[in-house]
Design a protein around this motif. Structure first.
Motif, PDB file in Angstrom:
ATOM      1  N   LEU A 144      -2.170 134.785 -58.092  1.00  0.00           N
ATOM      2  CA  LEU A 144      -2.550 133.779 -57.098  1.00  0.00           C
ATOM      3  C   LEU A 144      -4.064 133.551 -57.118  1.00  0.00           C
ATOM      4  O   LEU A 144      -4.535 132.411 -57.024  1.00  0.00           O
ATOM      5  CB  LEU A 144      -2.102 134.217 -55.695  1.00  0.00           C
ATOM      6  N   GLY A 145      -4.808 134.636 -57.296  1.00  0.00           N
ATOM      7  CA  GLY A 145      -6.268 134.546 -57.319  1.00  0.00           C
ATOM      8  C   GLY A 145      -6.790 133.786 -58.529  1.00  0.00           C
ATOM      9  O   GLY A 145      -7.905 133.272 -58.500  1.00  0.00           O
ATOM     10  N   ASP A 201      13.670 137.262 -52.106  1.00  0.00           N
ATOM     11  CA  ASP A 201      13.238 138.662 -52.056  1.00  0.00           C
ATOM     12  C   ASP A 201      12.240 139.011 -53.162  1.00  0.00           C
ATOM     13  O   ASP A 201      11.584 140.039 -53.100  1.00  0.00           O
ATOM     14  CB  ASP A 201      14.450 139.602 -52.114  1.00  0.00           C
ATOM     15  N   HIS A 202      12.121 138.141 -54.174  1.00  0.00           N
ATOM     16  CA  HIS A 202      11.147 138.388 -55.242  1.00  0.00           C
ATOM     17  C   HIS A 202       9.760 137.849 -54.887  1.00  0.00           C
ATOM     18  O   HIS A 202       8.844 137.947 -55.694  1.00  0.00           O
ATOM     19  CB  HIS A 202      11.635 137.750 -56.563  1.00  0.00           C
ATOM     20  N   LEU A 203       9.644 137.236 -53.721  1.00  0.00           N
ATOM     21  CA  LEU A 203       8.348 136.650 -53.328  1.00  0.00           C
ATOM     22  C   LEU A 203       7.773 137.355 -52.105  1.00  0.00           C
ATOM     23  O   LEU A 203       8.507 137.607 -51.139  1.00  0.00           O
ATOM     24  CB  LEU A 203       8.528 135.159 -53.002  1.00  0.00           C
ATOM     25  N   ILE A 229       1.589 134.928 -50.127  1.00  0.00           N
ATOM     26  CA  ILE A 229       1.503 133.532 -50.586  1.00  0.00           C
ATOM     27  C   ILE A 229       0.889 132.661 -49.482  1.00  0.00           C
ATOM     28  O   ILE A 229       0.030 131.809 -49.749  1.00  0.00           O
ATOM     29  CB  ILE A 229       2.905 133.028 -51.016  1.00  0.00           C
ATOM     30  N   ALA A 230       1.324 132.907 -48.241  1.00  0.00           N
ATOM     31  CA  ALA A 230       0.797 132.123 -47.112  1.00  0.00           C
ATOM     32  C   ALA A 230      -0.716 132.314 -46.997  1.00  0.00           C
ATOM     33  O   ALA A 230      -1.448 131.369 -46.679  1.00  0.00           O
ATOM     34  CB  ALA A 230       1.491 132.537 -45.821  1.00  0.00           C
ATOM     35  N   ARG A 231      -1.192 133.521 -47.268  1.00  0.00           N
ATOM     36  CA  ARG A 231      -2.643 133.789 -47.164  1.00  0.00           C
ATOM     37  C   ARG A 231      -3.440 132.930 -48.150  1.00  0.00           C
ATOM     38  O   ARG A 231      -4.598 132.619 -47.922  1.00  0.00           O
ATOM     39  CB  ARG A 231      -2.934 135.272 -47.431  1.00  0.00           C
ATOM     40  N   GLU A 273      11.438 123.080 -48.039  1.00  0.00           N
ATOM     41  CA  GLU A 273      10.265 123.959 -47.861  1.00  0.00           C
ATOM     42  C   GLU A 273      10.678 125.195 -47.062  1.00  0.00           C
ATOM     43  O   GLU A 273      11.430 125.114 -46.089  1.00  0.00           O
ATOM     44  CB  GLU A 273       9.152 123.202 -47.126  1.00  0.00           C
ATOM     45  N   VAL A 274      10.189 126.339 -47.492  1.00  0.00           N
ATOM     46  CA  VAL A 274      10.473 127.598 -46.788  1.00  0.00           C
ATOM     47  C   VAL A 274       9.354 127.812 -45.784  1.00  0.00           C
ATOM     48  O   VAL A 274       8.175 127.766 -46.153  1.00  0.00           O
ATOM     49  CB  VAL A 274      10.503 128.774 -47.792  1.00  0.00           C
ATOM     50  N   LEU A 275       9.739 128.014 -44.529  1.00  0.00           N
ATOM     51  CA  LEU A 275       8.692 128.199 -43.520  1.00  0.00           C
ATOM     52  C   LEU A 275       8.099 129.590 -43.658  1.00  0.00           C
ATOM     53  O   LEU A 275       8.816 130.588 -43.642  1.00  0.00           O
ATOM     54  CB  LEU A 275       9.263 127.977 -42.115  1.00  0.00           C
ATOM     55  N   LEU A 276       6.797 129.639 -43.843  1.00  0.00           N
ATOM     56  CA  LEU A 276       6.118 130.928 -44.022  1.00  0.00           C
ATOM     57  C   LEU A 276       5.553 131.369 -42.678  1.00  0.00           C
ATOM     58  O   LEU A 276       4.782 130.646 -42.064  1.00  0.00           O
ATOM     59  CB  LEU A 276       4.988 130.793 -45.050  1.00  0.00           C
ATOM     60  N   LYS A 277       5.999 132.569 -42.244  1.00  0.00           N
ATOM     61  CA  LYS A 277       5.530 133.035 -40.908  1.00  0.00           C
ATOM     62  C   LYS A 277       4.150 133.654 -41.012  1.00  0.00           C
ATOM     63  O   LYS A 277       3.752 134.145 -42.010  1.00  0.00           O
ATOM     64  CB  LYS A 277       6.527 134.054 -40.358  1.00  0.00           C
TER      65      LYS A 277
END
Ligand SMILES: O=C(O)C(=O)CO
Length: 328
Positions: A68-69, A85-87, A92-94, A324-328
């Motif tokens: 990601l970086g 479960d692999h993510l 990712i949200a950060r 889209e998957v909601l990222l908490k």
């Protein structure tokens, strides 16, 4: 390996068990400049800034902080299938990156595999094939019997879109359906498939002839079925897992199958995948194993690819992202 003017999309590779479907490459290249993980790793400075999306197929490429970086232009991770479960969604949200998956594409074919495994284990289809095709078989035993499916009780653990599709299919087999889920379905949804909510998992395990896992793998559901849960099941019961291997304590399952705590099991998922060739589960007769084929139909795989393309294009164009998957 594509049109340099199109948005760069990272894919794991084009061949091998974790490569993307070769049939899809042409369609993907109409929209994207595909960059393989190997190309990226060999020249991060050239490719890193060009990559705007990661296309995940078969759980690959793996996403970690380092990757990601090194992708400063990344907008979206589009992951084939429903399981996430692999993510690491928090990580990712950060990075301010969006995630999309393909739940609709997989629900019917995965429900079909659930029913196929249930029927195969109940009626001992795989053992039957071995008997019918063995070179030394001379007569068919009249004492060779399985379990009746019609009228039996199915305990569904998980009542998301796949669980619900299984309940629809079970209804057509005149099964009684119990289900355990984080949230109860609406009354009209329950009535449409004749499903009864079981708040207590123990109660469902005790009452079911078939227990089918169609639930996502999370820290809360890891090893949901262990020695205690297996001991609550009927000695005639069959466990089916189409979710993720880690939902079940495999050592406890092994012991339960060997000692007659339960009658049989049918697994589309294990840990690891595939199991090592000398794994004791592979030697049992009262088990049916398939190689994680829930979404493995030509139609589903094509729909998955098309859904991922739609989500990536929407994200790159600043539009609402389908699935889209909601990222908490
Ligand atoms: O969609 C998924 O996550 C699957 O594993 C289908 O088998």
């Amino acid at each position: 390996m594509g049109d340099q003017d199109l948005p760069g999309v990272l894919v794991s590779g084009l061949e091998g068990s974790y490569g993307i479907c070769e049939d899809h490459v042409g369609d993907l290249q109409k929209h994207f400049n595909l960059i393989t993980l190997q190309e990226f790793l060999e020249n991060k400075t050239q490719f890193g800034p060009k990559i705007q999306a990661v296309y995940i197929w078969g759980g690959r490429p793996a996403i970690d902080q380092e990757l990601l970086g090194s992708l400063p232009s990344l907008k979206i991770i589009a992951s084939a299938g429903v399981g996430l479960d692999h993510l690491d969604l928090k990580l990712i949200a950060r990075f301010g990156v969006k995630v999309a998956n393909t739940p609709q594409a997989v629900s019917n074919p995965t429900a079909d595999v659930g029913m196929a495994l249930l029927l195969a284990a109940a009626r001992r289809v795989v053992e039957g094939h071995m008997l019918a095709s063995a070179p030394d078989t001379e007569t068919f035993s009249t004492n060779w019997m399985g379990q009746e499916v019609t009228g039996a009780t199915l305990g569904l653990i998980g009542m998301g879109s796949i669980g619900y599709k299984i309940a629809q299919r079970a209804k057509a087999f005149e099964m009684k359906v119990l289900y355990h889920n984080r949230r109860r379905r609406k009354l009209e949804e329950e009535e449409a498939v004749g499903a009864t909510y079981c708040e207590s998992l123990d109660d469902l395990l005790q009452r079911s002839d078939f227990v089918l896992l169609a639930v996502s793998l999370t820290p809360q559901t890891q090893r949901l079925i262990g020695k205690r849960e297996l001991s609550l099941m009927k000695p005639t019961a069959i466990l089916i897992n189409i979710g993720r291997g880690l939902l079940v304590d495999q050592d406890a399952l092994m012991e339960a199958l060997q000692t007659g705590v339960i009658k049989g099991a049918a697994l589309d998922v294990t840990y690891p995948e595939p199991l090592p060739r000398d794994h004791p589960l592979l030697k049992l007769r009262n088990i049916v194993l398939t190689p994680h084929i829930g979404s493995a139909t030509h139609q589903a795989r094509r729909q998955m690819m098309e859904n991922l393309v739609e989500s990536i294009l929407a994200s790159l164009n600043g539009l609402p992202i389908p699935n889209e998957v909601l990222l908490k």
